[in-house]
Every structure is written in C-alpha cells, then in structure tokens.
Design an enzyme around this catalytic site. Structure first.
Site, PDB file in Angstrom:
ATOM      1  N   LYS A 220       1.610  -1.829  12.012  1.00  0.00           N
ATOM      2  CA  LYS A 220       2.245  -0.518  12.083  1.00  0.00           C
ATOM      3  C   LYS A 220       1.374   0.353  13.017  1.00  0.00           C
ATOM      4  O   LYS A 220       1.019   1.498  12.706  1.00  0.00           O
ATOM      5  CB  LYS A 220       2.321   0.039  10.655  1.00  0.00           C
ATOM      6  CG  LYS A 220       3.180   1.226  10.452  1.00  0.00           C
ATOM      7  CD  LYS A 220       4.666   0.959  10.514  1.00  0.00           C
ATOM      8  CE  LYS A 220       5.410   2.273  10.532  1.00  0.00           C
ATOM      9  NZ  LYS A 220       6.731   2.244  11.119  1.00  0.00           N
ATOM     10  N   ASP A 292       1.757  -8.243   1.859  1.00  0.00           N
ATOM     11  CA  ASP A 292       2.188  -8.249   0.465  1.00  0.00           C
ATOM     12  C   ASP A 292       3.698  -8.041   0.397  1.00  0.00           C
ATOM     13  O   ASP A 292       4.440  -8.814  -0.216  1.00  0.00           O
ATOM     14  CB  ASP A 292       1.454  -7.117  -0.269  1.00  0.00           C
ATOM     15  CG  ASP A 292       1.563  -7.249  -1.772  1.00  0.00           C
ATOM     16  OD1 ASP A 292       2.126  -8.248  -2.241  1.00  0.00           O
ATOM     17  OD2 ASP A 292       1.078  -6.347  -2.481  1.00  0.00           O
TER      18      ASP A 292
END
Ligand code: NAP
Length: 401
Positions: A220, A292
């Site tokens: 990101k 995750d």
C-alpha cells in the site's frame, strides 16, 4: 528425552540435512485437533510407506501445547516444547486455543518469535469439485509469502489515555509538529530492509526452484510510502541485485520465457485481481497485515479455511500448521475436514525434500474429492456427495493413493 544425533535434522551453511528417519515434532492441538491430527498422521505414514517402502520414515515426537499441556504440565506453552522444536527443527501442529487472559502467550506468536519464523507461507490452489464462489476456481494457483515478524503486528502500541500514548503524542507534536487527536490509541508500523530482503530471497528461491514465472509485491505504498512503499522498493532492489539473471522487471523489459516477471500491485487492487484474474499471479510477497487479509480471502476462493494449509518458516526451522481454529463445537465428533493439516503436511514433505510423498497425497486428495466422498463442510455444498467422518475421509485418501 535423549535424542539420537543420527535422527536429527541438521542445518549447516544454509542447507537442511534430513536423515532417512528424522524426528518431527507434532502438537495435536485442542478441540477438533486430536481428530484432525490422528487422521492426518494416518495419511502421512501411509504415503511415506508407499513411496519409500520402509527405507525412510518419520519418527513422531509429541510436543505439548494448549489445553493438553495445561492439564499435563501446568502451562499452556511449556518451555520444554519450545526447546524441543528448537532441537529437532521441524514441527507440525493442529489448531490451539489461546485462552483469553493475562500472562498467556499465544503459542503461534511465541514460536514465531523464539525461532524467528519470518515467512508465513500459504499456497492457494483449487481441487476439482470443491465448491467455490467464483466461476473459474481452477485458475487459482498461487503462493503467498507473508512477512511474519514486523508491521503492525510487532506489538508496539499504546492505549488511548495511557501515560505512554500521551508521551508519544507530545513527542510527535514537539519534535515534528504533528498533532494527534487528544484521546488516541497509537500503533507503530515498523518495516525494515533486513526483514523485507530475507523474505524476498526466500520467495525468489521458491520461484526458481518451482519454475514459477511471476513474483508480485503487494503493498500500500501509494499511501504509506516509507513502510509499504519501502517494502516494495527494497524487494525490487534485492531481486535486481541478487537475482538479476533470473528476472525481468515489469515496465523495464518484455516478459521472457524461463525468466521470472517481477511486478507489484497496490493491496486494494490486488483483492480484485485475485478474484477476476487469479491466473496472472504465482508468487505473492507482502507485509504482515496485507498478507493476513489476503490469505483468508484467497482461501475462500478455493473452499475456505478447511482446505487451506500454512507454514511458518525461518532459517533452519519450520512449523507447519492448520490455518483454521479449534472449531470447539465439533470436538471429539470425528467430523471436521482434516485437509488443512494434511496439506500442511504436503508442504512439510516438500520442505524435507520428500516431494514424491507430497505429490502422492495431493493426487489421492484430488481423487477423493472428485469421487465426492468428503467431510460435512464440503458435502453440504456438493450435490450427490457422500458425507464421511474425518477418519473415514483419511482412509479414503489412503485407498486412493
Ligand atoms: P474456527 O475454529 O476456525 O471455526 C470457525 C468455523 O470454521 C467452524 O465453526 C466451522 O464452520 C469452520 N471450520 C473450522 N475448522 C474446520 C475444519 N477443519 N473443517 C471444516 N470446517 C471447519 O474459529 P473460531 O471458532 O473463531 O475459533 C475457535 C478457537 O480456535 C479459538 O480459541 C481461537 O483462539 C482458536 N484459533 C486457533 C488458531 C490456530 O491455532 N492457528 C487459528 C484461529 C483460531 P461451520 O460452523 O460452518 O461448520
């Protein structure tokens, strides 16, 4: 217990040495763990026997953790279990309950820290016949390498209203002129070049060994430039510097046969990509938090957590594990799907260099599912299937070897 040196797995100069009859630590787990473990062990031992005809075999050593350890040893995570895995190097575990309360460490976190298991590896692939929410699930076949030691999971955070949060907030204002709201919780997101590079190397070596033609950094970095963005930059630099002859960087050259195309995708876009164009991705390298979320979303494409294996790997240490929890409502019913642990075992056999064992198990699972002889979780979504108990499903896999 005194272990024989000749049966211990060794790690020297970056190489793993596996004896013909290695010790492997198993932790059966809580809740449905014992059912799943017994079924999985049957499959592992049968496959090893079939492939090596007694020449090689695993010597299973029980490690205690979770509720069983608490009952027998007075601790949810006895020090001796950590020492055992340190000494024997490779382990496999069922799911464990981490009791909510003070002073009890999560065994997963403890193992990761003690053994520096810095990569969480999750292969995501489809077995024909498994119910899936997407149209072409057979196009899903990639492996996620999630960084396992840092990012927001490093545990550096302070509660809103605490003395520490106030001090950090004051410091940020005084030193950098950054004003946070008054009552604020603070978490720190460390991402280092060291951890990024060692994960990248592991993923890159995996690509080369397994002839995977694409490696994608998922980050990101458009928003978090010096953490997520740096992760991508350090990763790409490491690939260019250390694996230059094996790679082509997207945008810097044409895709070449026998070379790994290295590219990157912004995390949010990647969630769309794995649903719409999963076949464009083979190996994904990503920081802890993205990894995750992404691993569970990816598992959902191919049948959910019951079918999703996982491994935590460091240098010379590895712990393979079910990715789901203990499903306590099914404990002792011999009901749930053992595939997550069985497929984690396949990863373990690959790690040991016993690839033929893993291949045999995969083929047998494929046949078993194709024949529609499956546990309840798949049966309830598969028309015309026959529901089997956990142990019967394992027996069926063995028959299909
Ligand atoms: P869970 O145990 O993963 O179970 C949630 C649901 O997932 C189950 O009710 C079941 O769905 C399905 N499921 C789980 N395992 C399955 C299997 N082997 N085969 C088929 N379906 C399966 O999650 P949870 O109930 O949130 O957590 C229970 C305990 O597990 C907690 O104490 C938690 O701390 C622990 N946990 C441990 C680990 C680990 O050790 N790695 C990971 C996660 C959670 P249906 O009800 O739809 O049949």
């Amino acid at each position: 217990m005194q272990f024989k040196e000749e049966n211990k797995i060794r790690f020297e100069n970056g190489n793993l040495f596996v004896p013909e009859k290695p010790y492997i630590v198993y932790i059966e787990g809580d809740g449905t763990g014992p059912d799943i473990w017994n079924a999985s062990k049957m499959v592992f031992d049968s496959a090893v026997k079939k492939v090596f005809n007694g020449k090689k075999e695993i010597i299973w050593i029980e490690g205690f953790a979770g509720e069983k350890a608490f009952k027998e040893k007075g601790s949810y995570l006895p020090e001796e279990t950590l020492e055992l895995i340190k000494e024997l190097r490779v382990g496999i575990k069922g799911p464990l309950t981490t009791p909510v309360g003070k002073g009890i460490r999560s065994i997963n976190v403890a193992l990761r820290q003690e053994l520096d298991l810095y990569a969480c590896i999750r292969p995501v692939r489809y077995f024909e016949g498994v119910p899936s929410p997407i149209k072409y699930p057979e196009k899903v076949d990639f492996v996620i390498f999630r960084e396992n030691t840092e990012d927001l999971y490093a545990g550096i955070e302070w509660q809103a209203g605490s003395e520490e949060a106030k001090k950090v907030s004051d410091f940020l204002y005084k030193e950098f002129g950054k004003k946070l709201p008054d009552y604020v919780g603070i978490g720190i997101k460390p991402i280092s070049r060291f951890a990024t590079e060692r994960l990248t190397r592991m993923a890159m070596r995996y690509c080369i060994k397994n002839k995977k033609d694409t490696l994608t950094f998922v980050h990101k970095g458009n928003i978090m430039k010096f953490t997520e963005g740096a992760f991508k930059n350090w990763g790409v630099d490491c690939v260019k510097r250390e694996f230059g002859q094996y790679v082509v960087i997207e945008g810097e050259g044409e895709k070449e046969k026998n070379k790994v195309l290295v590219n990157d995708r912004i995390a949010d876009a990647m969630f769309q990509q794995i649903v719409l164009r999963p076949d464009e991705y083979k190996v994904i390298v990503t920081p802890n938090l993205n990894g995750d979320y992404l691993s569970d979303a990816a598992a959902a494409l191919v049948g959910g957590l019951g079918m999703a294996p996982g491994a935590n790997i460091g240098d010379g240490y590895a712990v393979f594990e079910a990715t789901h929890g203990t499903a306590p409502k099914y404990a002792g019913l011999d009901k749930v799907n053992p595939s997550s642990v069985i497929l984690s075992g396949v990863m373990m056999f690959e790690y040991l260099g016993w690839d033929a064992v893993g291949e045999l198990i995969i083929k047998a699972i494929e046949r078993t599912i194709k024949n529609k002889t499956v546990t309840y979780d798949l049966a309830r979504q598969m028309e015309g299937s026959k529901e089997l108990k956990c142990s019967q499903f394992a027996e069926e896999i063995i028959k299909n070897m």
